[in-house]
Design a protein around this motif. Structure first.
Motif, PDB file in Angstrom:
ATOM      1  N   TRP A  82       0.820  -1.017   0.047  1.00 45.09           N
ATOM      2  CA  TRP A  82      -0.022  -0.040  -0.049  1.00 45.09           C
ATOM      3  C   TRP A  82       0.944   1.316   0.041  1.00 45.09           C
ATOM      4  O   TRP A  82       0.539   2.224  -0.050  1.00 45.09           O
ATOM      5  CB  TRP A  82      -0.842   0.094   1.345  1.00 45.09           C
TER       6      TRP A  82
ATOM      7  N   HIS B 116      -3.409   2.154   3.528  1.00 42.69           N
ATOM      8  CA  HIS B 116      -4.410   0.985   3.938  1.00 42.69           C
ATOM      9  C   HIS B 116      -5.441   1.119   4.954  1.00 42.69           C
ATOM     10  O   HIS B 116      -6.227   0.289   5.293  1.00 42.69           O
ATOM     11  CB  HIS B 116      -3.430  -0.294   4.408  1.00 42.69           C
TER      12      HIS B 116
ATOM     13  N   ASP C  64     -10.122   3.613  -1.340  1.00 44.21           N
ATOM     14  CA  ASP C  64      -9.964   2.553  -0.380  1.00 44.21           C
ATOM     15  C   ASP C  64      -9.319   1.547  -0.971  1.00 44.21           C
ATOM     16  O   ASP C  64      -9.510   0.851  -1.786  1.00 44.21           O
ATOM     17  CB  ASP C  64     -11.761   2.153  -0.054  1.00 44.21           C
ATOM     18  N   TRP C  65      -8.034   1.441  -0.426  1.00 43.63           N
ATOM     19  CA  TRP C  65      -6.881   0.283  -0.954  1.00 43.63           C
ATOM     20  C   TRP C  65      -7.391  -0.875  -0.814  1.00 43.63           C
ATOM     21  O   TRP C  65      -7.980  -1.228   0.212  1.00 43.63           O
ATOM     22  CB  TRP C  65      -5.826   0.744  -0.185  1.00 43.63           C
ATOM     23  N   GLN C  66      -7.266  -1.495  -1.850  1.00 43.59           N
ATOM     24  CA  GLN C  66      -7.587  -3.053  -2.107  1.00 43.59           C
ATOM     25  C   GLN C  66      -6.314  -3.699  -2.414  1.00 43.59           C
ATOM     26  O   GLN C  66      -5.502  -3.370  -3.405  1.00 43.59           O
ATOM     27  CB  GLN C  66      -8.571  -3.174  -2.991  1.00 43.59           C
ATOM     28  N   PRO C  67      -6.116  -5.169  -1.788  1.00 46.53           N
ATOM     29  CA  PRO C  67      -4.962  -5.796  -2.419  1.00 46.53           C
ATOM     30  C   PRO C  67      -5.042  -6.089  -3.743  1.00 46.53           C
ATOM     31  O   PRO C  67      -6.162  -6.364  -4.247  1.00 46.53           O
ATOM     32  CB  PRO C  67      -5.078  -6.976  -1.544  1.00 46.53           C
ATOM     33  N   GLN C  68      -4.007  -6.193  -4.491  1.00 49.42           N
ATOM     34  CA  GLN C  68      -3.997  -6.334  -5.857  1.00 49.42           C
ATOM     35  C   GLN C  68      -4.080  -7.944  -6.002  1.00 49.42           C
ATOM     36  O   GLN C  68      -3.442  -8.727  -5.267  1.00 49.42           O
ATOM     37  CB  GLN C  68      -2.856  -5.935  -6.502  1.00 49.42           C
TER      38      GLN C  68
END
Length: 219
Positions: free
Chosen positions: A6, A177, A214-218
């Motif tokens: 992140w 994050h 809103d951070w999201q895992p790749q």
């Protein structure tokens, strides 16, 4: 430099734009000679996108030259837009503010480079001309020409460096994050505190907030 997913640069354009905003001072890290620690030299630099290459000049008496000539593999690090974020700002809902864990926010770009020493007088003059075009774009300086004052007589006192970039690592550590509302709130607090680099740090956090959301895992 450790980089959480992140915190990573979103693309090359992000760190290039960040440098172009005026982040043109960094630290050259050189492997030490046998039995000696690494050397770190703070210095201004200019960045050429087309190569890619960093341009640096240092005084001839600087002790790093022998180490660079022995091992031309170097690191150049640029750090900015940093601030300390106190623990109470980061406390989770329902947790005493004193239980919040503080952190540091910052942006950093680290270049892995291969260094070439520049000693030819005309090549050094050209390096200085390029640097002056960046730092004094108004042109309010005497011509940099071999054999002509004032710079001509000074060229023997410096050596240039072409740092050809082989890898770039960018880190923008602004709590991406965490929830959007939290990040916006911290940016507001930084702006209100207004100490040191709080305001530019808040600006970077808001910029990342706008891009990341809103951070999201790749996957």
């Amino acid at each position: 430099m450790f980089i959480h997913p992140w915190d990573a640069g979103l693309d090359d354009a992000e760190w290039r734009s960040w440098l172009a905003e005026g982040h043109d001072f960094g630290q050259l890290s050189v492997n030490g000679l046998p039995g000696e620690p690494p050397s770190v030299v703070p210095t201004h630099f200019t960045h050429e996108d087309t190569r890619p290459r960093l341009l640096v000049h240092l005084a001839r008496p600087n002790p790093v030259w022998a180490a660079i000539e022995r091992d031309p593999h170097v690191l150049f690090t640029v750090i900015g837009d940093y601030a300390f974020v106190p623990g109470p700002w980061r406390a989770k809902d329902g947790v005493p503010p004193t239980d919040g864990v503080p952190t540091s926010y910052y942006a950093a770009v680290q270049f892995t480079c291969r260094a070439t020493v520049v000693d030819d007088p005309e090549a050094k003059a050209e390096l200085l001309r390029r640097q002056l075009a960046h730092f004094q774009p108004e042109g309010d300086h005497a011509p940099v020409a071999v054999g002509q004052p004032p710079y001509g007589r000074m060229l023997s006192g410096i050596r240039g460096l072409h740092l050809d970039v082989t890898d770039v690592r960018a880190k923008f550590k602004y709590d991406d994050h965490k929830p959007e509302a939290y990040r916006a709130g911290v940016a507001d607090r930084l702006t209100a505190r207004g100490e040191g680099l709080d305001v530019p740090t808040a600006r970077q956090q808001r910029r990342r907030l706008d891009r990341v959301g809103d951070w999201q895992p790749q996957p």
